[in-house]
Design a protein around this motif. Structure first.
Motif, mmCIF file in Angstrom:
data_model
loop_
_atom_site.group_PDB
_atom_site.id
_atom_site.type_symbol
_atom_site.label_atom_id
_atom_site.label_comp_id
_atom_site.label_asym_id
_atom_site.label_seq_id
_atom_site.Cartn_x
_atom_site.Cartn_y
_atom_site.Cartn_z
ATOM 1 N N GLU A 29 18.715 38.726 -27.316
ATOM 2 C CA GLU A 29 17.590 39.273 -28.274
ATOM 3 C C GLU A 29 17.142 38.468 -29.316
ATOM 4 O OE1 GLU A 29 15.851 41.900 -27.358
ATOM 5 O OE2 GLU A 29 17.084 42.431 -25.759
ATOM 6 N N ASP A 30 18.104 37.807 -30.036
ATOM 7 C CA ASP A 30 17.721 36.969 -31.266
ATOM 8 C C ASP A 30 17.074 35.757 -30.570
ATOM 9 O OD1 ASP A 30 18.962 38.812 -32.796
ATOM 10 O OD2 ASP A 30 20.899 38.079 -32.964
ATOM 11 N N TRP B 5 8.922 24.139 -34.608
ATOM 12 C CA TRP B 5 9.154 24.393 -33.391
ATOM 13 C C TRP B 5 10.531 24.020 -32.771
ATOM 14 C CZ3 TRP B 5 10.414 22.084 -28.608
ATOM 15 C CH2 TRP B 5 9.972 22.777 -27.489
ATOM 16 N N ARG B 6 10.746 22.708 -33.369
ATOM 17 C CA ARG B 6 12.210 22.324 -32.667
ATOM 18 C C ARG B 6 13.454 23.068 -33.251
ATOM 19 N NH1 ARG B 6 11.859 17.695 -30.070
ATOM 20 N NH2 ARG B 6 9.889 16.441 -29.940
ATOM 21 N N GLN B 7 13.220 23.396 -34.463
ATOM 22 C CA GLN B 7 14.260 24.072 -35.226
ATOM 23 C C GLN B 7 14.451 25.544 -34.509
ATOM 24 O OE1 GLN B 7 13.303 24.196 -39.219
ATOM 25 N NE2 GLN B 7 13.632 21.712 -39.499
ATOM 26 N N ALA B 8 13.347 26.219 -34.354
ATOM 27 C CA ALA B 8 13.290 27.486 -33.806
ATOM 28 C C ALA B 8 13.897 27.594 -32.262
ATOM 29 C CB ALA B 8 12.168 28.050 -33.704
ATOM 30 N N THR B 9 13.513 26.349 -31.347
ATOM 31 C CA THR B 9 13.963 26.135 -29.966
ATOM 32 C C THR B 9 15.647 25.915 -29.977
ATOM 33 O OG1 THR B 9 11.803 25.479 -29.551
ATOM 34 C CG2 THR B 9 13.701 25.050 -27.915
ATOM 35 N N ALA C 280 17.519 28.927 -31.069
ATOM 36 C CA ALA C 280 17.541 29.866 -29.859
ATOM 37 C C ALA C 280 18.565 29.311 -28.761
ATOM 38 C CB ALA C 280 16.250 29.980 -29.431
ATOM 39 N N PHE C 281 18.564 28.245 -28.434
ATOM 40 C CA PHE C 281 19.577 27.886 -27.300
ATOM 41 C C PHE C 281 21.038 28.051 -27.971
ATOM 42 C CE2 PHE C 281 15.671 26.359 -25.155
ATOM 43 C CZ PHE C 281 16.004 26.688 -24.119
ATOM 44 N N THR C 282 21.425 27.783 -29.201
ATOM 45 C CA THR C 282 22.746 28.058 -29.607
ATOM 46 C C THR C 282 22.903 29.291 -29.544
ATOM 47 O OG1 THR C 282 22.414 26.243 -31.444
ATOM 48 C CG2 THR C 282 24.255 28.032 -31.730
ATOM 49 N N LEU C 283 21.933 30.198 -29.736
ATOM 50 C CA LEU C 283 22.198 32.038 -29.729
ATOM 51 C C LEU C 283 22.317 32.210 -28.300
ATOM 52 C CD1 LEU C 283 19.418 33.148 -32.399
ATOM 53 C CD2 LEU C 283 21.931 33.083 -32.475
ATOM 54 N N ILE C 284 21.578 31.643 -27.281
ATOM 55 C CA ILE C 284 21.763 31.749 -25.889
ATOM 56 C C ILE C 284 23.226 31.518 -25.508
ATOM 57 C CG2 ILE C 284 21.138 31.010 -23.503
ATOM 58 C CD1 ILE C 284 18.392 30.828 -24.519
#
Length: 334
Positions: free
Chosen positions: A32-33, A15-19, A22-26
């Motif tokens: 979308e990613d 969960w932490r890795q995905a989150t 995600a914020f790096t992508l934001i």
């Protein structure tokens, strides 16, 4: 503690890795990613309020207010603490964007704001109406980033009272939706005894203004002549602003810090203007009366008024003192 039949625990490393990813992508604008990763995180830990808060935040960035409201409601349903959580603030912004006034009132109250008397009886289409005084808002924060003065209608909306430059695409009298965390401050004259106003970032236009913006060249022999036009426009229910003295250029660092509104008034180059050719700084409107530079008669003035009124307004201004006032080159610019 059990929530939905599960024992609550710390989020998993996955969960932490995905989150985190995600914020790096934001930050890179890859919404979308990022959304795919945050949805996966919510599937992994659906009983965590953070899972839904993060999704609501992403939908706010995307201005997808329906989805932001859905995720925000799930987030607040899972909160451990009932008052003051940022989940409620973001839900209030989404509700305001959608004009869901009952939910907006509930959100601001749950966050801890005191609502005016009679709020509990208000229902349906009646807006929140929680005036919070003056503030400044940064229009187009990812672009030219023009800071203008306005009046806070509630925790998420500001009515623009400056006359924005045409490059902003905004008009006097428009209402913009703004974010909750200020980025910078503006301090009025008086040093430590002066007032300090937060600078909020615009999210999007909430209500357009039908009043066009005009650019006109004035011949005003004195400040009193200029002031007379601004007063005449205000008495007619509209606005005039001397852009020659009210607008200044700031670097991003200065724009997002506490800036005295009367700084940069010297005749020398503004020390806060760190703009370079091709990379200009941010624009900011100073507070009325804060300029202190040698007067020049020719002024570039912005006027917010209907087409049927603007020329009559200028002619009336000249008629009151024809020896010290004149105008030319009137042009609608926004």
């Amino acid at each position: 503690m059990k929530i939905f039949g599960r024992v609550r625990h710390r989020p998993s490393p996955t969960w932490r890795q995905a989150t985190d990813r995600a914020f790096t992508l934001i930050d890179d604008g890859r919404y979308e990613d990022a959304g795919a990763l945050l949805t996966r995180a919510a599937d992994l830990e659906p009983w965590l309020s953070e899972s839904w808060y993060n999704l609501a935040l992403l939908h706010k960035f995307r201005h997808d207010w329906t989805q932001a409201r859905i995720a925000g409601l799930r987030a607040v349903a899972l909160l451990d603490r009932p008052v003051g959580a940022p989940d409620w603030w973001n839900l209030g912004i989404a509700a305001t964007a959608l004009q869901d006034w009952p939910l907006a009132r509930r959100s601001w109250q749950a966050y801890g704001l005191r609502m005016p008397a009679g709020t509990a009886e208000r229902t349906g289409e009646e807006s929140v109406g929680l005036p919070l005084g003056s503030a400044t808002v940064r229009l187009s924060p990812e672009g030219e980033a023009e800071v203008v003065w306005g009046r806070r209608l509630d925790p998420a909306r500001i009515e623009v009272l400056s006359i924005p430059l045409p490059s902003s695409g905004r008009r006097w009298g428009e209402v913009v939706l703004h974010d909750g965390v200020p980025h910078g401050e503006r301090a009025t004259e008086g040093g430590t005894s002066g007032s300090v106003y937060p600078v909020f970032d615009e999210i999007e236009l909430w209500a357009p203004s039908p009043v066009p913006t005009w650019l006109v060249l004035l011949e005003a022999a004195t400040e009193a002549d200029r002031n007379a036009l601004e007063r005449l426009a205000a008495e007619a229910g509209y606005a005039a602003e001397d852009w020659s003295s009210s607008v200044r250029l700031l670097c991003r660092t200065c724009s997002e810090s506490r800036m005295p509104t009367d700084d940069g008034s010297a005749t020398t180059r503004d020390p806060h203007d760190h703009g370079e050719p091709g990379h200009p700084g941010h624009l900011s409107h100073v507070s009325p009366g804060s300029e202190d530079v040698p007067w020049t008669a020719e002024r570039e003035c912005g006027i917010a008024a209907p087409a049927t009124l603007v020329e009559g307004l200028l002619d009336s201004w000249v008629a009151d003192s024809p020896n010290t006032r004149d105008w030319r080159d009137l042009e609608e610019v926004c």
